[in-house]
Motif scaffolding. Structure first.
Motif, PDB file in Angstrom:
ATOM      1  N   PHE A  86     -10.545   4.480  84.467  1.00  8.13           N
ATOM      2  CA  PHE A  86     -10.506   5.810  83.860  1.00  8.13           C
ATOM      3  C   PHE A  86      -9.706   5.730  82.549  1.00  8.13           C
ATOM      4  CE2 PHE A  86      -8.940  10.307  83.642  1.00  8.13           C
ATOM      5  CZ  PHE A  86     -10.167  10.945  83.681  1.00  8.13           C
ATOM      6  N   GLY A  87      -8.445   5.325  82.668  1.00 11.72           N
ATOM      7  CA  GLY A  87      -7.600   5.255  81.480  1.00 11.72           C
ATOM      8  C   GLY A  87      -7.132   3.847  81.163  1.00 11.72           C
ATOM      9  N   GLY A  88      -7.845   2.837  81.633  1.00 10.65           N
ATOM     10  CA  GLY A  88      -7.448   1.457  81.395  1.00 10.65           C
ATOM     11  C   GLY A  88      -8.161   0.832  80.201  1.00 10.65           C
ATOM     12  N   ALA A  89      -7.776  -0.418  79.925  1.00  4.79           N
ATOM     13  CA  ALA A  89      -8.240  -1.108  78.711  1.00  4.79           C
ATOM     14  C   ALA A  89      -9.756  -1.271  78.676  1.00  4.79           C
ATOM     15  CB  ALA A  89      -7.565  -2.474  78.620  1.00  4.79           C
ATOM     16  N   ASP A  90     -10.368  -1.514  79.828  1.00  4.75           N
ATOM     17  CA  ASP A  90     -11.825  -1.675  79.869  1.00  4.75           C
ATOM     18  C   ASP A  90     -12.492  -0.482  80.538  1.00  4.75           C
ATOM     19  OD1 ASP A  90     -11.685  -4.136  78.652  1.00  4.75           O
ATOM     20  OD2 ASP A  90     -11.574  -5.242  80.523  1.00  4.75           O
ATOM     21  N   GLY A  91     -11.787   0.617  80.591  1.00  5.67           N
ATOM     22  CA  GLY A  91     -12.295   1.784  81.291  1.00  5.67           C
ATOM     23  C   GLY A  91     -13.301   2.573  80.461  1.00  5.67           C
ATOM     24  N   GLU A  92     -13.736   3.672  81.035  1.00  6.71           N
ATOM     25  CA  GLU A  92     -14.847   4.414  80.455  1.00  6.71           C
ATOM     26  C   GLU A  92     -14.463   5.162  79.176  1.00  6.71           C
ATOM     27  OE1 GLU A  92     -17.777   3.986  81.366  1.00  6.71           O
ATOM     28  OE2 GLU A  92     -17.738   3.237  83.410  1.00  6.71           O
ATOM     29  N   LEU A  93     -13.198   5.586  79.045  1.00  2.00           N
ATOM     30  CA  LEU A  93     -12.827   6.237  77.783  1.00  2.00           C
ATOM     31  C   LEU A  93     -12.874   5.227  76.642  1.00  2.00           C
ATOM     32  CD1 LEU A  93     -11.932   8.748  76.235  1.00  2.00           C
ATOM     33  CD2 LEU A  93      -9.571   8.111  76.685  1.00  2.00           C
ATOM     34  N   ALA A  94     -12.387   4.020  76.916  1.00  2.00           N
ATOM     35  CA  ALA A  94     -12.441   2.972  75.892  1.00  2.00           C
ATOM     36  C   ALA A  94     -13.892   2.708  75.489  1.00  2.00           C
ATOM     37  CB  ALA A  94     -11.773   1.703  76.409  1.00  2.00           C
ATOM     38  N   ALA A  95     -14.764   2.658  76.481  1.00  2.00           N
ATOM     39  CA  ALA A  95     -16.182   2.413  76.188  1.00  2.00           C
ATOM     40  C   ALA A  95     -16.755   3.551  75.357  1.00  2.00           C
ATOM     41  CB  ALA A  95     -16.954   2.249  77.495  1.00  2.00           C
ATOM     42  N   ALA A  96     -16.562   4.784  75.818  1.00  2.00           N
ATOM     43  CA  ALA A  96     -17.138   5.929  75.117  1.00  2.00           C
ATOM     44  C   ALA A  96     -16.637   5.981  73.676  1.00  2.00           C
ATOM     45  CB  ALA A  96     -16.782   7.217  75.858  1.00  2.00           C
ATOM     46  N   MET A  97     -15.346   5.765  73.483  1.00  2.00           N
ATOM     47  CA  MET A  97     -14.785   5.887  72.138  1.00  2.00           C
ATOM     48  C   MET A  97     -15.188   4.712  71.243  1.00  2.00           C
ATOM     49  SD  MET A  97     -13.540   8.769  71.724  1.00  2.00           S
ATOM     50  CE  MET A  97     -14.533   9.650  72.948  1.00  2.00           C
ATOM     51  N   GLY A 157      -3.716  14.864  89.503  1.00  2.00           N
ATOM     52  CA  GLY A 157      -4.921  14.981  88.676  1.00  2.00           C
ATOM     53  C   GLY A 157      -5.252  13.654  88.029  1.00  2.00           C
ATOM     54  N   PRO A 158      -6.509  13.448  87.646  1.00  2.00           N
ATOM     55  CA  PRO A 158      -6.871  12.181  86.998  1.00  2.00           C
ATOM     56  C   PRO A 158      -6.201  12.098  85.628  1.00  2.00           C
ATOM     57  CG  PRO A 158      -8.817  13.608  87.292  1.00  2.00           C
ATOM     58  CD  PRO A 158      -7.634  14.380  87.759  1.00  2.00           C
ATOM     59  N   ALA A 159      -5.450  11.039  85.413  1.00  2.00           N
ATOM     60  CA  ALA A 159      -4.678  10.897  84.178  1.00  2.00           C
ATOM     61  C   ALA A 159      -5.157   9.694  83.397  1.00  2.00           C
ATOM     62  CB  ALA A 159      -3.200  10.740  84.513  1.00  2.00           C
ATOM     63  N   LEU A 160      -5.035   9.774  82.095  1.00  2.00           N
ATOM     64  CA  LEU A 160      -5.532   8.688  81.242  1.00  2.00           C
ATOM     65  C   LEU A 160      -4.512   7.557  81.154  1.00  2.00           C
ATOM     66  CD1 LEU A 160      -7.424  10.885  78.706  1.00  2.00           C
ATOM     67  CD2 LEU A 160      -8.416   9.166  80.221  1.00  2.00           C
ATOM     68  N   ILE A 161      -4.212   7.012  82.299  1.00  2.00           N
ATOM     69  CA  ILE A 161      -3.322   5.855  82.398  1.00  2.00           C
ATOM     70  C   ILE A 161      -4.078   4.771  83.156  1.00  2.00           C
ATOM     71  CG2 ILE A 161      -1.177   7.153  82.330  1.00  2.00           C
ATOM     72  CD1 ILE A 161      -1.089   7.057  85.384  1.00  2.00           C
ATOM     73  N   ASP A 162      -3.566   3.538  83.084  1.00  2.00           N
ATOM     74  CA  ASP A 162      -4.223   2.476  83.839  1.00  2.00           C
ATOM     75  C   ASP A 162      -3.555   2.293  85.203  1.00  2.00           C
ATOM     76  OD1 ASP A 162      -1.909   0.949  83.498  1.00  2.00           O
ATOM     77  OD2 ASP A 162      -2.770  -0.306  81.935  1.00  2.00           O
ATOM     78  N   SER A 163      -3.941   1.255  85.928  1.00  2.00           N
ATOM     79  CA  SER A 163      -3.463   1.109  87.300  1.00  2.00           C
ATOM     80  C   SER A 163      -1.982   0.759  87.370  1.00  2.00           C
ATOM     81  CB  SER A 163      -4.293   0.059  88.043  1.00  2.00           C
ATOM     82  OG  SER A 163      -4.128  -1.210  87.445  1.00  2.00           O
ATOM     83  N   ALA A 164      -1.347   0.515  86.231  1.00  2.00           N
ATOM     84  CA  ALA A 164       0.105   0.332  86.226  1.00  2.00           C
ATOM     85  C   ALA A 164       0.823   1.482  85.541  1.00  2.00           C
ATOM     86  CB  ALA A 164       0.488  -0.988  85.546  1.00  2.00           C
ATOM     87  N   GLY A 165       0.104   2.546  85.180  1.00  2.00           N
ATOM     88  CA  GLY A 165       0.756   3.724  84.630  1.00  2.00           C
ATOM     89  C   GLY A 165       0.896   3.741  83.121  1.00  2.00           C
ATOM     90  N   THR A 166       0.356   2.743  82.426  1.00  2.00           N
ATOM     91  CA  THR A 166       0.440   2.711  80.964  1.00  2.00           C
ATOM     92  C   THR A 166      -0.571   3.680  80.362  1.00  2.00           C
ATOM     93  OG1 THR A 166       0.980   0.366  81.131  1.00  2.00           O
ATOM     94  CG2 THR A 166       0.343   1.177  78.955  1.00  2.00           C
ATOM     95  N   PRO A 167      -0.136   4.577  79.461  1.00  2.00           N
ATOM     96  CA  PRO A 167      -1.089   5.514  78.852  1.00  2.00           C
ATOM     97  C   PRO A 167      -2.162   4.785  78.036  1.00  2.00           C
ATOM     98  CG  PRO A 167       1.198   6.104  78.291  1.00  2.00           C
ATOM     99  CD  PRO A 167       1.233   4.760  78.964  1.00  2.00           C
ATOM    100  N   TRP A 168      -3.362   5.343  78.058  1.00  2.00           N
ATOM    101  CA  TRP A 168      -4.456   4.790  77.256  1.00  2.00           C
ATOM    102  C   TRP A 168      -4.083   4.811  75.788  1.00  2.00           C
ATOM    103  CZ3 TRP A 168      -7.989   6.033  73.389  1.00  2.00           C
ATOM    104  CH2 TRP A 168      -9.145   5.255  73.346  1.00  2.00           C
ATOM    105  N   THR A 169      -4.447   3.755  75.074  1.00  2.00           N
ATOM    106  CA  THR A 169      -4.177   3.701  73.640  1.00  2.00           C
ATOM    107  C   THR A 169      -5.435   3.293  72.888  1.00  2.00           C
ATOM    108  OG1 THR A 169      -3.104   2.372  71.924  1.00  2.00           O
ATOM    109  CG2 THR A 169      -3.183   1.409  74.092  1.00  2.00           C
TER     110      THR A 169
END
Lengths: 319, 319, 319, 319, 319, 319
Positions: free
Chosen positions: B29-40, B117-129
């Protein structure tokens, strides 16, 4: 184990100092596609790799990228040599130094914080982050990432060459750019030396979804090409795009125990919104009868933004 | 322009809540190879693209990735449904809630800060960048980055499938994984539909350096393979590795004006180190005659680390 | 120029895999005081340094730190060897794999995103950032930063030794810890080999403020020590702490031209707050007559937090 | 508990607004060595400290640094006063405002996002991060970090003084710079008031490695100095540098159970690269017969980068 | 599920390219209050929301914000169109290109790294981070965050309008600004449609502390207003501010077991500082008899900073 | 100017050490809604504020938040007191210490890197970043941000109270939570004491777009409420949602000079994709005839993901 030789892998001849050009070169020192990112991408892959051929390849190129980091960093150091000493010795008039370093935020930071030394920031002053490193421990994915990274680094060098007219720098950048091309070739060979490399990993895809192409962006500009047409593809188009692909109802549900269900209901009830209310809001309270806003609660008679700007400029000062 | 339909692209059936599994799903969801990264990644490329075919392709897939973001986010929301309500309503005993959310730092943050709630962080809690997004406005590089990104995303889904035994989640992840395979195929077609795509960009490399392979990592483990041997390659090996490739002296120089040179000399003189000194240092001052350290200035007679640990454990408390 | 030899600087013997311990070791791989931070601190200083002795020293130690990065990364790779293969091959039951990697958010990320390879993150999963590198191009400051950094790295290794009982790892960590001690000694010698090294830089301080000690934190616990008493210090104490040290009025002013002044006045007038108002606010609107809150607008009769929690738990579900 | 007095610790007199200079001052407001970093470094140490003397010292200086944060922030506010009001009131012509704020990325962000208020960013616009704070809960390390931090902050103030000719600002910066010198003296006293402060922590080093100096960077430029020569040092030089220091074979191994071993073998086999292949690659497919590239697969006859650039410029537009 | 239509929500007519203005527009593309932040704030809330009305509202506005992201990104793409092609084709003289892109660090990064494509960075080049997204899964808090976010975004658009004189851009920005106003109105209505919305959450406050106003900043400038005076408030003033509000002693304590207590004592003893010492420090060693510093260990006779600067400038070069 | 009193604003009584609970408390120390974020939000606003009432208010509350930072940090220090000393003194068996600190990635980092001292990280170990601070120098926006921030902070404290059963901690958290309620009330009063506070800033919106509600998310679940219905709203629904709101063609164009146009055409031609090609791609090369994949190039006969997983598990090891 690493060893270092004090000579550079490529001789650097900089014609004259230029702190602003120095900050642009930082893009390949501490930037997203720069040499530290390259070195760390391959080094972390090499450490975890068990295939002897790939391990050797990754450590060879990781090591060479460290030498490239040194070349580009030396270019930065040379370009900053004048301003660094002037700043340290207070040897220029204030106004002159200010002009010299103030051309942009990043050259100010380069001078004020880093004193003109090569810093692991990019051309806008953002510190390097390991978020740039996309090693994933799966060779067919990692080699594709390496191919892409070399391709990106090649382009950034090409752009730097296009904005530089110092011949010594241009030459060194040409060398670095070319090495990225050579590295890409090596990684390509290594990828295709794995017999069965697509898709990455071990799990095959689900046949029903593997050949579908979803025309999610519709309207004038829709195109056909080998990426969505031909016998490899089943096109999902028009209104079908808005249907769940599994044929289900497209909802999300979870099996809750009775305790959980009860508490979830309580929360929902407590935070329920009343759709039939027409509550007075903070915005209603705050939409005062000020200049440029009508009292009907809408946002004024400004026909368009030009009028709005004009109106705002002429707004009388309240007493 | 985007429109949204409230149905998901894939129906989600979660068997039961599991906040710890939810945090693992956040990787996509909010990880380095997640869907937000893909969409953006695809959306920013699509906005800047002028080729009509690629523009269409990029916006199609960007839009679909947003739908995938919604699917994986819905899985997270379902998995958290129990803990979210219990936390909001204070409906469990403190100790129980604490156990539930404290399984890892990230599930604590998911509960305490994001309330489940679903948050834009990865599985270790780092915010998506946005540092994850490697769009570079050069299609032959961008398409390679996209191919690599799809390949990585496929692998992360495979790993999530391998650790999940909820059949509904497994099925939805299988769908998402397969779509990444299909997207990779599309991007591959688009890359090779550009006739002359290697090397990326417009500038050719410098012939002298384009076929050299530098054996920078030497010793037992050196291997030959298609990436460094054969007629496409000239091997640089042994002591030649430590020689500047341009045949120069491997130094870095800059032409300084006389003012700059004078100031640089002044700075050098002022900060000169005296190699013949043997100064007393802060460490010399601080290396007290404490337990476990001999007074000769070396670090003690600890034969090895086990002795050192034992010695430290037995160190008497000073008065 | 860098060269690499495939042997490690220290032989690594790990008794058995342990992915959770692996993530703790990451603190010295991709953490704030880890080996990449060390290598990059000295490398960037070395590139910009003109004093030949310090340049040599900095490049020697930078290079050795890269070898240490390799040692600690190899420990991580060994500790993850089992989980990495099991995850890639899907060779364990899902529930077992889930348990194995789910011990903490960071081991989940290590497994799911990085596939068990050594990643440039710290023990909580935060990616390495060049914000850790504090090179400033002034040798008397940089050497102090290096001394401090070695001292910190020593401590982190000591803590890792204290939580590890694998003898091979303990031994390798003991080696790495000791090298930090040796490096600190070198940097201390280099600092004091600069004759006039305090204060850093060229500008002397202003005498009037250089010996003042401001007792800004007062009350029980005030202590005297060599850091605030004795002939090197003038103590500013009691109510004097709240007086501007320059003897002025402690305000900030700027000379504004008449245009600027007029516009600043207009802005102030437009956004003026009316201290005599007692406006109804959004909070007043929203402070409903709900359970546990009295209708007087205060926050209820909850004598203390225990009552408040009890009251909230018993709050009836609204209909 | 903190209290605040509305007077500044040092009176600020700014001659005239200058938004570009304001952004440079931000380096000490929200930058790596700025006053927030200082205050938070000492405050976090003070909270965790048990030694009464050091606790008092740390809270005294933490509090004073907050007052310095206020001084430097007030300078920023004064320098921005004109542009802030003009932007808010739309009181200048667009082109004029654009010129005013557009001098660099960071002054654009300061104006557009922060409206000219003092923001916790550095002189390149990077937000402040707690990654700058290196408190480690070990006083002998922390005090060394504090000494280094004060030394760095002193230098950044010196550089700001060197680029400023507004006498009021210069004076206030001189005050702030001098206080850093005083603070460094306090921290030095506190460090050496701990009797046995080197090495930090409790564990002694391993004698065998504590006095070795590894000449890892070799070649012209090798120097001797007190940091690597003399009776405190054993030099490891020449080819010895490439030998594992423990006398072992320099490999990394882990004891795997039979299950783990079997799975690791399976993974290795599945992802094995075939070193004897000479596969056709994506790059081979993509290296088209375009302008400036020969068809033999090498990168063309460009003798050097100048020719390459010329060739690229003249490349005919394909039809 | 998302669908996309290739038309923009607002037609964009840009008069002429301007890469520097493009970088300012990035503030609303990849900046803190930009459209991605808005879209992701509402989208993540919508996914987790159970109230049907709010869920619909959140997804409506999230979707519209994605369309706005596309509008502002298209403006950026248009403004960069000239420089993008020139850079890619090497079609301008180096010096000209360098001037064009070098106006600031961020426009350099925009050109060199992103090739002129719209990038998810702000106007100073900082990558977008999900740290901007403040969704907390509590509707009364989230709606207040949304109201505030819309209010901030409105202001940033207003500032961009104030610095732009391209009529087509101004018009599009006016549209986007107005939509933020409309969205704020919607979120206000949704907040007040929750009957009992203050304070957020379920727990009432503790009455004893809910109406206290602490006058923590004292001195000239103390003001009374509805925020601290009137019948809703109890003022804590003067010396009372420095008293613990609970009436206790204001210390922090923890119950330690006997083992813990013994070890804590040992640590305290080991790292104890000796307040009666007057140790020689590293600073004492380093405060050499150099120019501009007296030998008494103080920092010289510099009456003020102007003298200090003059003295430093005239410092003779040591031999 | 700040002063400090060594007593806390609230007395802290912690029953017993608990390092895992300590890391959860960090959410309000170094987290997004924690006390540092609060203090810095108000402090930066206060520095830039010209209205005397608001300036006083902002500095009062900023100062109090610093006192709260001290309270929550003291709780963290107390909870870590045992593990901190044990780790420093090596006083527990390795296995025991490892268990103690290894409960989560963040408690490992808290112990290993920060040694148990309060660190400016959140409950998942992410360092605090000034990206959390949303001060914008426009009081009507800033006060809304402050109201929202207080509301969020209240909720996070409520959640921490819900997971804690230590009565002393619960009581201190109840105090801190209540103060956030009081602060919200103050900021509400200050917002509505500005007469004309909606919309924020000076520019009115464009009437045509100010009352439109775009039903961008359609389908089952569409709802009416005061946020989109009633006389304040004009609903845009159905197919109208996909039409540009300005009535234009929804394209983006820029006026290019003839040079720019020529170069843009050249770039387009060079990177043109050929939609009629059906090129062989890297994926085609790599889709080997391996286990589980049919040779027709599709992704195999796996009927669904369960079969795929089974097939992958049984995949024979290649030789």
């Amino acid at each position: 184990m690493f060893m270092h030789n004090k000579r550079l892998q490529y001789t650097v001849r900089v014609a004259e100092p230029n702190p602003r050009l120095a900050t642009m070169m930082l893009e390949q020192f501490g930037g997203a596609d720069g040499e530290l990112a390259a070195a760390m991408r391959y080094f972390t892959q090499g450490l975890g790799e068990d295939d002897p051929g790939r391990k050797d390849l990754l450590l060879d190129i990781a090591t060479e990228e460290l030498s490239h980091l040194e070349v580009i960093g030396s270019i930065v150091a040379m370009l900053n040599k004048g301003v660094k000493a002037s700043l340290a010795e207070g040897a220029m008039a204030e106004a002159e130094l200010y002009r010299e370093i103030g051309a942009s935020g990043v050259s100010a930071k380069e001078a004020l914080l880093f004193g003109g030394g090569p810093a692991l920031i990019d051309s806008a002053g953002t510190p390097w982050t390991a978020a740039y490193v996309d090693s994933r421990s799966e060779p067919t994915a990692d080699l594709r990432s390496n191919i892409a990274a070399e391709s990106r680094a090649k382009i950034v060098y090409e752009r730097l060459i296009n904005i530089t007219d110092d011949p010594g720098i241009k030459e060194a950048l040409g060398f670095l750019m070319t090495r990225e091309i050579a590295h890409q070739k090596s990684f390509e060979k290594a990828l295709y030396a794995i017999e069965d490399n697509f898709p990455s990993g071990k799990l095959p895809g689900v046949a029903a979804y593997a050949s579908a192409y979803v025309n999610a962006s519709q309207g004038a500009g829709d195109m056909a090409g080998p990426w969505n047409s031909g016998e490899q593809w089943d096109l999902i188009d028009g209104a079908d795009v808005a249907k769940p692909m599994d044929g289900g109802d497209g909802t999300a549900t979870v099996g809750l125990g009775s305790d959980d269900r009860r508490v979830a209901e309580a929360m929902k009830a407590r935070t329920m919104s009343d759709p039939s209310a027409n509550p007075t809001t903070g915005a209603d309270l705050g939409a005062g009868p000020g200049a440029g806003r009508t009292s009907e609660g809408d946002l004024g008679g400004a026909a368009d933004i030009k009028d709005a700007v004009k109106m705002a400029r002429e707004m009388p000062v309240p007493n």
